[in-house]
Scaffold this active site. Structure first.
Site, PDB file in Angstrom:
ATOM      1  CD  GLU A 199      -2.962  -0.678  -1.862  1.00 16.68           C
ATOM      2  OE1 GLU A 199      -1.985  -1.328  -2.269  1.00 16.68           O
ATOM      3  OE2 GLU A 199      -4.108  -1.137  -1.749  1.00 16.68           O
ATOM      4  NE  ARG A 253       9.982  -3.977  -1.572  1.00 15.27           N
ATOM      5  CZ  ARG A 253       8.774  -3.439  -1.715  1.00 15.27           C
ATOM      6  NH1 ARG A 253       8.345  -3.061  -2.895  1.00 15.27           N
ATOM      7  NH2 ARG A 253       7.985  -3.286  -0.678  1.00 15.27           N
ATOM      8  CE  LYS A 308       2.190  -0.628   2.032  1.00 13.82           C
ATOM      9  NZ  LYS A 308       1.323   0.355   1.413  1.00 13.82           N
TER      10      LYS A 308
HETATM   11  P1  ATP Z   1       2.337  -3.293  -0.954  1.00 20.36           P
HETATM   12  O1  ATP Z   1       2.835  -4.665  -0.696  1.00 20.36           O
HETATM   13  O2  ATP Z   1       1.103  -2.961  -0.174  1.00 20.36           O
HETATM   14  O3  ATP Z   1       2.293  -2.881  -2.383  1.00 20.36           O
HETATM   15  P2  ATP Z   1       4.504  -1.436  -0.721  1.00 20.36           P
HETATM   16  O4  ATP Z   1       5.448  -1.441   0.415  1.00 20.36           O
HETATM   17  O5  ATP Z   1       4.992  -1.653  -2.093  1.00 20.36           O
HETATM   18  O6  ATP Z   1       3.423  -2.454  -0.265  1.00 20.36           O
HETATM   19  P3  ATP Z   1       3.246   1.004  -1.603  1.00 20.36           P
HETATM   20  O7  ATP Z   1       2.316   1.866  -0.847  1.00 20.36           O
HETATM   21  O8  ATP Z   1       2.796   0.421  -2.871  1.00 20.36           O
HETATM   22  O9  ATP Z   1       3.708  -0.100  -0.614  1.00 20.36           O
HETATM   23  O10 ATP Z   1       4.612   1.769  -1.811  1.00 20.36           O
HETATM   24  C1  ATP Z   1       4.714   3.096  -2.273  1.00 20.36           C
HETATM   25  C2  ATP Z   1       6.037   3.283  -2.955  1.00 20.36           C
HETATM   26  O11 ATP Z   1       7.101   2.971  -2.057  1.00 20.36           O
HETATM   27  C3  ATP Z   1       6.175   2.350  -4.143  1.00 20.36           C
HETATM   28  O12 ATP Z   1       6.663   3.120  -5.237  1.00 20.36           O
HETATM   29  C4  ATP Z   1       7.168   1.343  -3.712  1.00 20.36           C
HETATM   30  O13 ATP Z   1       7.958   0.942  -4.783  1.00 20.36           O
HETATM   31  C5  ATP Z   1       8.000   2.090  -2.668  1.00 20.36           C
HETATM   32  N1  ATP Z   1       8.557   1.176  -1.667  1.00 20.36           N
HETATM   33  C6  ATP Z   1       7.865   0.352  -0.855  1.00 20.36           C
HETATM   34  N2  ATP Z   1       8.694  -0.378  -0.098  1.00 20.36           N
HETATM   35  C7  ATP Z   1       9.958  -0.017  -0.424  1.00 20.36           C
HETATM   36  C8  ATP Z   1      11.262  -0.409   0.004  1.00 20.36           C
HETATM   37  N3  ATP Z   1      11.439  -1.335   0.932  1.00 20.36           N
HETATM   38  N4  ATP Z   1      12.326   0.207  -0.554  1.00 20.36           N
HETATM   39  C9  ATP Z   1      12.152   1.143  -1.492  1.00 20.36           C
HETATM   40  N5  ATP Z   1      10.970   1.560  -1.939  1.00 20.36           N
HETATM   41  C10 ATP Z   1       9.869   0.993  -1.424  1.00 20.36           C
END
Ligand code: ATP
Ligand code: MG
Length: 562
Positions: free
Chosen positions: A38, A264, A274
């Site tokens: 996002e 994660r 974020k």
């Molecule tokens: P938000 O809280 O804004 O949703 P987010 O960190 O999940 O934050 P996204 O942009 O939705 O951000 O993440 C894009 C992809 O990265 C998603 O598929 C998410 O699962 C993955 N992702 C985000 N943070 C992690 C992490 N710490 N470890 C592994 N994958 C991650």
């Protein structure tokens, strides 16, 4: 694409097991994945894991990986983030080719599918205020209750939904909900919201839309439009999978993607939320998204972390463990050192200088000595360094009254100056305040190059720079942003911040070769650590960032020292 991302020999994990089983059964020969950020912030090291998982799998199975912006919330998304994300994915060594997509490209299609659900009696417009809707959803122990608007006719729902689109209603006045089961044990199936009203301009679609699909309604359908086969996401979406499947099963989508979840990545002393990272930037606790203390890819790049080290690290962490756990940041630093040790040119830099005067060395221009650029890489060659009568050594390398295990310089003791000579400290010069300001030494001309013909040994080898030739530099030592290994960021996290996260040294002296450094070229300051030039550096004001120290200082001294 980076070749080291291929799986290590013999290493398997549950995702590969699933794909292998499908391949064996003759299904899903083509592996299509996507990385769906996002654009509401910069990518961080956690995203690097998701990028590696998605791009790495596609690469390994000869498929393809899309970069898709999940741009369904215009109130939080910005073009700056879209640009930064593309730059960072490329820097990490991955390439989506022509497969760059935006969920917003599918808004019209998604809208049609929403009407499809309405016509099938599987979606309805709800007028309940948000808080009432929340209460009526029930809880884990209590079934939800049906909204009084749940049984609207198809015609009424279609009319209202079209008027939502036409902009007749204000934000929050109505939503479109799927009609599934308010008593479901899975909260996500209790008539989830599919569309909400948001009168906000979108970075790509402008003011064309004032209703926007939710993540749940946009995500799986976007996967289906693109022909994604394996929709890999992090574990918090596990409970959304039944809804993902329900939507795919109830819509005339062109393909049948499946969702799989992996854990994660969490790092000790590091926050990968974020929401928190955005606040650090907005409230000025850091200098920006690319502040070298940030766990963002832009911050890590500026700190001098090579993308190869990040790939190595996330590959090492892998997807074997399905539970969310916290990886010690020391492990990440180990990967950084492993990569930098092979490629960084060795240089001499004195962080906190102390003057050293060699009494019996001839006054004049001094002499040239030969220094090795990288003992790990013979092809990096040698350079000549200037030696002279006036030098700087590290203040920490001298003690007037040394304790038992201090082997470096002290009155009457002889040490080696790297690549140069043995010197012996004869006299300590102090200022009026009693501080040591200069050491007067003698040198042994027979030890040129660093060895004594008579075979005598010294206990320490010090780095140094020649006062007449050294360049002044500012050196930034970056320490963890948070004091504790697992900071509590649930509320106001200011108290969790490490007040010593940035230490700036403004009087450092570096060897002249460092005036030619570039931000992309990591260097090792001998005995100090790995450093790189900061992009804001100028020829008359050199600035270096410490990437990481030479060894793990963590186990002993946490949390202020890398
Ligand atoms: P938000 O809280 O804004 O949703 P987010 O960190 O999940 O934050 P996204 O942009 O939705 O951000 O993440 C894009 C992809 O990265 C998603 O598929 C998410 O699962 C993955 N992702 C985000 N943070 C992690 C992490 N710490 N470890 C592994 N994958 C991650
Ligand atoms: Mg997310």
């Amino acid at each position: 694409m980076a070749s080291e991302t291929a799986k290590p020999e013999g290493s398997r994990d549950f995702i590969r097991d699933i794909i292998d089983a499908e391949v064996a059964a003759g299904r899903n020969i083509e592996v299509v994945t996507r990385f769906p950020p996002e654009p509401n912030g910069y990518l961080h090291i956690g995203h690097a894991k998701a990028i590696w998982v998605n791009f790495g799998l596609a690469q390994e199975y000869g498929g393809r990986c899309h970069l898709r912006f999940d741009d369904t919330n215009p109130t939080k998304e910005e073009q700056e983030y879209i640009d930064a994300i593309q730059r960072d994915v490329r820097w990490l060594g991955f390439d989506w080719g022509r497969h760059l997509y935006y969920a917003s490209d599918y808004f019209e299609q998604l809208y049609d599918w929403a009407e499809h659900l309405i016509r099938a009696g599987k979606a309805y417009v709800d007028d309940l205020p948000v808080d009432e809707m929340r209460v009526m959803r029930g809880s884990l122990t209590e079934a939800g209750r049906n909204s009084p608007y749940r049984d609207r006719t198809v015609a009424e729902n279609l009319d209202l939904f079209r008027r939502m689109r036409a902009g007749e209603f204000s934000n929050g006045a109505r939503v479109l909900r799927a009609k599934i089961d308010m008593a479901s044990g899975n909260m996500n199936l209790r008539d989830p919201v599919l569309y909400r009203i948001l009168h906000a301009a979108h970075p790509r679609t402008g003011t064309t839309w004032c209703i926007y699909p939710t993540y749940d309604f946009a995500h799986g359908q976007s996967d289906a439009v693109e022909g994604v086969t394996h929709s890999l996401c992090s574990l918090e979406f596990e409970d959304h999978r039944p809804l993902y499947d329900w939507l795919i099963d109830n819509l005339p989508v062109p393909s049948r993607p499946r969702q799989y979840e992996f854990s994660r990545l969490n790092l000790s002393h590091t926050v990968l939320s974020k929401r928190v990272l955005t606040q650090l930037v907005r409230n000025g606790h850091v200098a920006g998204w690319d502040d070298p203390r940030m766990p963002t890819l832009a911050g890590l790049r500026r700190r001098g972390v090579p993308s190869a080290a990040i790939r190595k690290f996330v590959q090492h962490v892998g997807v074997q463990a399905r539970a969310n756990n916290v990886v010690d940041v020391a492990m990440f630093e180990h990967s950084i050192r492993e990569v930098l040790n092979k490629i960084a040119l060795r240089r001499m830099a004195v962080l906190r200088p102390l003057k050293l005067h060699i009494d019996n060395y001839p006054a004049g221009p001094g002499e040239e000595l030969l220094a090795v650029n990288n003992p790990e890489d013979a092809s990096a060659g040698t350079r000549s360094i200037r030696f002279g009568r006036e030098l700087y050594i590290e203040r920490d390398d001298f003690m007037e009254y040394p304790p038992a295990k201090f082997y470096r310089l002290s009155p009457g003791r002889e040490v080696r100056l790297r690549y140069a000579y043995f010197v012996t400290c004869r006299e300590v010069v102090k200022n009026a305040a009693g501080e040591v300001v200069e050491l007067v030494c003698t040198y042994d001309p027979a030890t040129r190059g660093g060895n004594a013909p008579d075979g005598r040994r010294v206990q320490a080898t010090l780095h140094w720079v020649a006062a007449a030739h050294a360049k002044s530099a500012e050196i930034r030592l970056h320490n963890p942003l948070f004091k504790r290994a697992e900071p509590d960021t649930s509320g106001d996290f200011i108290a969790e911040l490490n007040p010593m996260s940035l230490e700036t040294l403004t009087a450092s002296k570096v060897e002249p070769a460092l005036a030619l450094a570039t931000p992309e070229e990591p260097v090792q300051f001998e005995r100090q650590g790995y450093f790189c030039l900061d992009p804001s550096s100028a020829p008359d004001h050199l600035i270096f960032n410490r990437t990481v120290g030479l060894r793990d200082s963590w186990t002993k001294a946490r949390p202020t020292g890398y």
